[in-house]
Design a protein around this motif. Structure first.
Motif, PDB file in Angstrom:
ATOM      1  N   THR A 116       8.466 -58.117   6.417  1.00  0.00           N
ATOM      2  CA  THR A 116       9.644 -58.998   6.486  1.00  0.00           C
ATOM      3  C   THR A 116      10.938 -58.211   6.368  1.00  0.00           C
ATOM      4  O   THR A 116      11.977 -58.651   6.857  1.00  0.00           O
ATOM      5  CB  THR A 116       9.622 -60.090   5.385  1.00  0.00           C
ATOM      6  OG1 THR A 116       9.722 -59.487   4.092  1.00  0.00           O
ATOM      7  CG2 THR A 116       8.376 -60.957   5.481  1.00  0.00           C
ATOM      8  N   GLU A 117      10.889 -57.045   5.722  1.00  0.00           N
ATOM      9  CA  GLU A 117      12.080 -56.207   5.603  1.00  0.00           C
ATOM     10  C   GLU A 117      12.426 -55.517   6.929  1.00  0.00           C
ATOM     11  O   GLU A 117      13.569 -55.130   7.146  1.00  0.00           O
ATOM     12  CB  GLU A 117      11.878 -55.163   4.505  1.00  0.00           C
ATOM     13  CG  GLU A 117      11.822 -55.785   3.123  1.00  0.00           C
ATOM     14  CD  GLU A 117      11.420 -54.799   2.035  1.00  0.00           C
ATOM     15  OE1 GLU A 117      11.286 -53.592   2.335  1.00  0.00           O
ATOM     16  OE2 GLU A 117      11.231 -55.247   0.898  1.00  0.00           O
ATOM     17  N   LYS A 118      11.426 -55.398   7.812  1.00  0.00           N
ATOM     18  CA  LYS A 118      11.633 -54.722   9.086  1.00  0.00           C
ATOM     19  C   LYS A 118      11.748 -55.692  10.252  1.00  0.00           C
ATOM     20  O   LYS A 118      12.155 -55.300  11.338  1.00  0.00           O
ATOM     21  CB  LYS A 118      10.478 -53.763   9.345  1.00  0.00           C
ATOM     22  CG  LYS A 118      10.355 -52.664   8.318  1.00  0.00           C
ATOM     23  CD  LYS A 118       9.087 -51.873   8.516  1.00  0.00           C
ATOM     24  CE  LYS A 118       8.904 -50.881   7.369  1.00  0.00           C
ATOM     25  NZ  LYS A 118       7.578 -50.295   7.353  1.00  0.00           N
ATOM     26  N   ASN A 119      11.333 -56.933  10.038  1.00  0.00           N
ATOM     27  CA  ASN A 119      11.301 -57.906  11.134  1.00  0.00           C
ATOM     28  C   ASN A 119      11.991 -59.191  10.685  1.00  0.00           C
ATOM     29  O   ASN A 119      11.453 -59.933   9.857  1.00  0.00           O
ATOM     30  CB  ASN A 119       9.855 -58.165  11.558  1.00  0.00           C
ATOM     31  CG  ASN A 119       9.744 -59.083  12.751  1.00  0.00           C
ATOM     32  OD1 ASN A 119      10.023 -60.273  12.649  1.00  0.00           O
ATOM     33  ND2 ASN A 119       9.336 -58.530  13.881  1.00  0.00           N
ATOM     34  N   HIS A 120      13.174 -59.440  11.235  1.00  0.00           N
ATOM     35  CA  HIS A 120      13.969 -60.608  10.846  1.00  0.00           C
ATOM     36  C   HIS A 120      13.215 -61.923  11.084  1.00  0.00           C
ATOM     37  O   HIS A 120      13.296 -62.843  10.275  1.00  0.00           O
ATOM     38  CB  HIS A 120      15.297 -60.599  11.605  1.00  0.00           C
ATOM     39  CG  HIS A 120      16.212 -61.721  11.228  1.00  0.00           C
ATOM     40  ND1 HIS A 120      16.820 -61.790   9.993  1.00  0.00           N
ATOM     41  CD2 HIS A 120      16.598 -62.828  11.914  1.00  0.00           C
ATOM     42  CE1 HIS A 120      17.553 -62.895   9.930  1.00  0.00           C
ATOM     43  NE2 HIS A 120      17.435 -63.536  11.088  1.00  0.00           N
ATOM     44  N   GLU A 121      12.499 -61.991  12.173  1.00  0.00           N
ATOM     45  CA  GLU A 121      11.748 -63.203  12.505  1.00  0.00           C
ATOM     46  C   GLU A 121      10.694 -63.516  11.427  1.00  0.00           C
ATOM     47  O   GLU A 121      10.548 -64.657  10.995  1.00  0.00           O
ATOM     48  CB  GLU A 121      11.069 -63.014  13.867  1.00  0.00           C
ATOM     49  CG  GLU A 121      10.532 -64.271  14.471  1.00  0.00           C
ATOM     50  CD  GLU A 121       9.945 -64.032  15.851  1.00  0.00           C
ATOM     51  OE1 GLU A 121       9.450 -65.010  16.419  1.00  0.00           O
ATOM     52  OE2 GLU A 121       9.962 -62.876  16.357  1.00  0.00           O
ATOM     53  N   LEU A 122      10.001 -62.487  10.944  1.00  0.00           N
ATOM     54  CA  LEU A 122       9.026 -62.688   9.864  1.00  0.00           C
ATOM     55  C   LEU A 122       9.725 -63.033   8.551  1.00  0.00           C
ATOM     56  O   LEU A 122       9.187 -63.801   7.746  1.00  0.00           O
ATOM     57  CB  LEU A 122       8.146 -61.455   9.678  1.00  0.00           C
ATOM     58  CG  LEU A 122       6.965 -61.325  10.617  1.00  0.00           C
ATOM     59  CD1 LEU A 122       6.166 -60.066  10.297  1.00  0.00           C
ATOM     60  CD2 LEU A 122       6.066 -62.540  10.597  1.00  0.00           C
ATOM     61  N   ALA A 123      10.906 -62.486   8.332  1.00  0.00           N
ATOM     62  CA  ALA A 123      11.663 -62.825   7.123  1.00  0.00           C
ATOM     63  C   ALA A 123      12.021 -64.310   7.125  1.00  0.00           C
ATOM     64  O   ALA A 123      11.900 -64.987   6.097  1.00  0.00           O
ATOM     65  CB  ALA A 123      12.920 -61.969   7.015  1.00  0.00           C
ATOM     66  N   LEU A 124      12.453 -64.810   8.269  1.00  0.00           N
ATOM     67  CA  LEU A 124      12.763 -66.242   8.381  1.00  0.00           C
ATOM     68  C   LEU A 124      11.500 -67.086   8.208  1.00  0.00           C
ATOM     69  O   LEU A 124      11.525 -68.142   7.572  1.00  0.00           O
ATOM     70  CB  LEU A 124      13.423 -66.542   9.724  1.00  0.00           C
ATOM     71  CG  LEU A 124      14.826 -65.970   9.914  1.00  0.00           C
ATOM     72  CD1 LEU A 124      15.306 -66.213  11.345  1.00  0.00           C
ATOM     73  CD2 LEU A 124      15.791 -66.563   8.908  1.00  0.00           C
TER      74      LEU A 124
END
Length: 191
Positions: free
Chosen positions: A114-122
């Motif tokens: 999630t720290e590297k992929n904004h979509e996964l963070a959302l």
């Protein structure tokens, strides 16, 4: 559509890249009835998505009596979120009330993604929102509904609950005694 896609689409659509990243931290596991997948005092590292079966989280009071906090049915997330977030031992036990199939994820590897992929963070934020909303809903039910209404709500949410788990587990989840549950059932079914 496979189960991971079903779960993802229930939360929020993801691109193929984000789906594949999410899949990379997930494995399928099966546990038999009675298996603890997070033990009291354990420092957990995993989160779970229930595919089949019924699981629960419970706490023990000072007399050793179990109090079910949550019943998990497909398709819900499970695991000791407080312990995962705070990196501390679990204050609850999580176990299977029936044979269960889960997707098991490494929480900390997922956080790295999630720290590297904004979509996964959302996506993670939406999962956490869903968990928060379900906890608020549970608290509201316990504080505003009487025991009969809580029982009827449970039957509506899990129609086959009485065929899936023991009556004392149902009573514990409803925060009533088995005797109270028996009286409620007798009153409802005699009408």
């Amino acid at each position: 559509m496979d189960f991971i896609d079903l779960f993802i689409n229930q939360i929020s659509p993801l691109s193929d890249k984000a789906r594949n990243l999410f899949r990379s931290v997930m494995t399928e596991v099966n546990y038999t009835k009675g298996t603890e997948f997070v033990s009291l005092g354990e420092l957990p590292t995993k989160f779970y998505i229930l595919k089949k079966g019924v699981a629960r989280s419970y706490v023990l009071d000072d007399k050793g009596k179990e109090h079910i906090r949550t019943l998990f049915v497909p398709i819900t997330t499970s695991g000791s979120l407080t312990a995962l977030v705070k990196k501390q031992p679990s204050a609850s036990t999580y176990d299977c009330l029936t044979d269960c199939e889960f997707l098991e994820g490494d929480y900390y590897k997922f956080l790295e993604l999630t720290e590297k992929n904004h979509e996964l963070a959302l996506f993670h934020a939406k999962v956490l929102q869903n968990v928060f909303l379900s906890v608020v809903k549970r608290i509201n039910e316990l504080t505003t509904l009487d025991a009969t209404a809580r029982y009827l709500k449970l039957k509506n949410d899990i129609p086959e609950v009485e065929n899936l788990i023991q009556q004392y587990h149902i009573a514990s989840y409803l925060n009533i005694t088995p005797v109270q549950l028996s009286r409620i059932r007798k009153e409802l079914y005699s009408k």
